[in-house]
Design an enzyme around this catalytic site. Sequence first.
Site, short mmCIF file in Angstrom:
data_model
loop_
_atom_site.label_atom_id
_atom_site.label_comp_id
_atom_site.label_asym_id
_atom_site.label_seq_id
_atom_site.Cartn_x
_atom_site.Cartn_y
_atom_site.Cartn_z
CG HIS A 61 -2.19 -0.78 1.02
ND1 HIS A 61 -3.43 -0.22 1.03
CD2 HIS A 61 -2.37 -2.10 0.77
CE1 HIS A 61 -4.34 -1.16 0.80
NE2 HIS A 61 -3.72 -2.31 0.66
CG ASP A 64 -4.55 3.11 1.71
OD1 ASP A 64 -5.71 2.67 1.59
OD2 ASP A 64 -3.55 2.45 1.38
C1 U2F Z 1 -1.73 -6.81 -1.09
O1 U2F Z 1 -0.95 -7.42 -2.10
P1 U2F Z 1 0.55 -7.94 -2.14
O2 U2F Z 1 1.47 -6.96 -1.56
O3 U2F Z 1 0.67 -9.32 -1.61
O4 U2F Z 1 0.73 -8.12 -3.75
P2 U2F Z 1 0.81 -7.08 -4.93
O5 U2F Z 1 -0.26 -6.05 -4.89
O6 U2F Z 1 0.84 -7.91 -6.13
O7 U2F Z 1 2.19 -6.35 -4.72
C2 U2F Z 1 3.37 -7.06 -4.59
C3 U2F Z 1 4.49 -6.10 -4.98
O8 U2F Z 1 5.73 -6.65 -4.55
C4 U2F Z 1 6.62 -6.72 -5.65
C5 U2F Z 1 5.76 -6.74 -6.90
C6 U2F Z 1 4.57 -5.87 -6.48
O9 U2F Z 1 4.85 -4.50 -6.75
O10 U2F Z 1 6.48 -6.22 -8.00
N1 U2F Z 1 7.45 -7.93 -5.57
C7 U2F Z 1 8.74 -7.87 -5.99
O11 U2F Z 1 9.22 -6.82 -6.45
N2 U2F Z 1 9.52 -9.00 -5.90
C8 U2F Z 1 9.04 -10.17 -5.42
O12 U2F Z 1 9.82 -11.13 -5.37
C9 U2F Z 1 7.69 -10.24 -4.99
C10 U2F Z 1 6.91 -9.11 -5.09
C11 U2F Z 1 -3.01 -7.61 -1.01
F1 U2F Z 1 -2.71 -8.89 -0.57
C12 U2F Z 1 -3.68 -7.66 -2.38
O13 U2F Z 1 -4.87 -8.42 -2.31
C13 U2F Z 1 -3.96 -6.23 -2.87
O14 U2F Z 1 -4.45 -6.27 -4.19
C14 U2F Z 1 -2.66 -5.41 -2.83
C15 U2F Z 1 -2.87 -3.96 -3.21
O15 U2F Z 1 -3.81 -3.35 -2.39
O16 U2F Z 1 -2.04 -5.46 -1.53
#
Ligand code: U2F
Length: 452
Positions: A19, A117
């Site tokens: 976030h 947010d």
């Molecule tokens: C929560 O989501 P997450 O943080 O689990 O997942 P993403 O929204 O997909 O974001 C993951 C970010 O971490 C980065 C990737 C994304 O920008 O490029 N990343 C990385 O650079 N290298 C890695 O090895 C692994 C990840 C929530 F769980 C979701 O349901 C929501 O949609 C989201 C947004 O609100 O937040």
Amino acid sequence: MASKKPNHVVVMAFPYGTHSIPLLNLVRRLAIQSPTLTFSFFSTSKSNQSVFGTSSNNNVPSNIKPYDVDDGVPKDFTGPPKAEINFFLKSMVQNYRNGIHSVYGDEMKMTKCFICDSFLYFGSDMADELGVPLISFWTAGPCSLSTNFYTDLIRQSITLGPNGIDGREEELIDFIPGLSLIRIKDLQEGVLYGCLDPEFSLMMHKMGPTLPRATAVTMNSFAELDLPILEDFKCKFQKCLTLGPFTLTSQNPSHAHDDPNGCLTWLDKQTPTSVVYISFGTVTTPPPCELAALAEGLEESGVPFLWSLKEYSVSQLPNGFLERTSKRGCIVPWTPQQQVLGHNAVGVFVTHCGWNSVMESITAGVPMICRPFFGDQRINCRMVSDVWGIGTRIKDGVFTKAGTMKCLDMIFSKDKLREKVGALRGLAKHAVGPKGSSTKNFITLAEIVCKD
Ligand code: U2F
């Protein structure tokens, strides 16, 4: 704070999941545009340290100042992270107010605008108290914002009997603009059934009615992706501004250049469009039996793969898997995902459908195999597979060896998915171009935030 004109923008970040980083990316663009404004970025100490403290983020403009707010967790607490979030949620309203007051004191009148947010629903009260604009930033997609906004209508329209959603999982939410292919089972927990956490559901429910009070509701998406949903938002919100994809607009893509595990060098040695990239984001790890099934499917398929897998999960892989696949597999605890997806060797993304990952896959033109877990991930998955047609959901909702192999075979043999995601990629690039929708929306946002 001696200037007569209000010149402070209060930014309130939600400190969990991905976030804070997209919010900081947005604030960074505004701060560069308006060097005379100061952007005070409020979040918990842990989140601020991870967002501001990393080498990749150290060129944050000097007019962005991070400030810590209390996370609400008792000092001697040693329970699981989930319980920490609960402490945070219970005390956040007062903790943000206290944190902001301790920085500003009597100078709150110097506040020009709030950027919050959307989860932090109480931002609208704080902005109203000062009579200044509120910019609400939704970190996920328009589809999940819509089901949150229409929670009461969904509850009124679908009366569940004693069996809950049993037998009704496939019913469509077709009474909401743009959601005609979304099923009851795709809804976030807490909208109609289930409950991830009572405090969390309460926060989401309180958020909905505050959105029309915001001067603008903003998000990391682009208009052309979800026209019917966004048309509806235009009638409901004062302004609805899609500003992304941030992958293409951020001035300093977070952790995009760090590659301590050599993923990009490894990818350089692979043939184009051949590699399966696997990542489940920052919050989720599939259960051990699914990790094993996914590994077996990858092994049997004989495909090259790059897997972002937390260290503690590696021991849950089948015996001998690492050795047997060492010539064509690379498993690391973290990848520079945006660059990985942008590498021409990557042919498919196995994802949990977190919104940032979905946006990054679209901007890279990579089709997806979806295994959603919670929250907005199921609805994002439905958009990917049924609405945009740029991926497939894993068969029966969980990883099995056969299901994984079938999906891989399908993605690598169907050019249609790749063509469709390529077309969306083109629209995304256009949206952030000189005359694109996201560029125009950013100009509108900058006028609200920065104008005298
Ligand atoms: C929560 O989501 P997450 O943080 O689990 O997942 P993403 O929204 O997909 O974001 C993951 C970010 O971490 C980065 C990737 C994304 O920008 O490029 N990343 C990385 O650079 N290298 C890695 O090895 C692994 C990840 C929530 F769980 C979701 O349901 C929501 O949609 C989201 C947004 O609100 O937040």
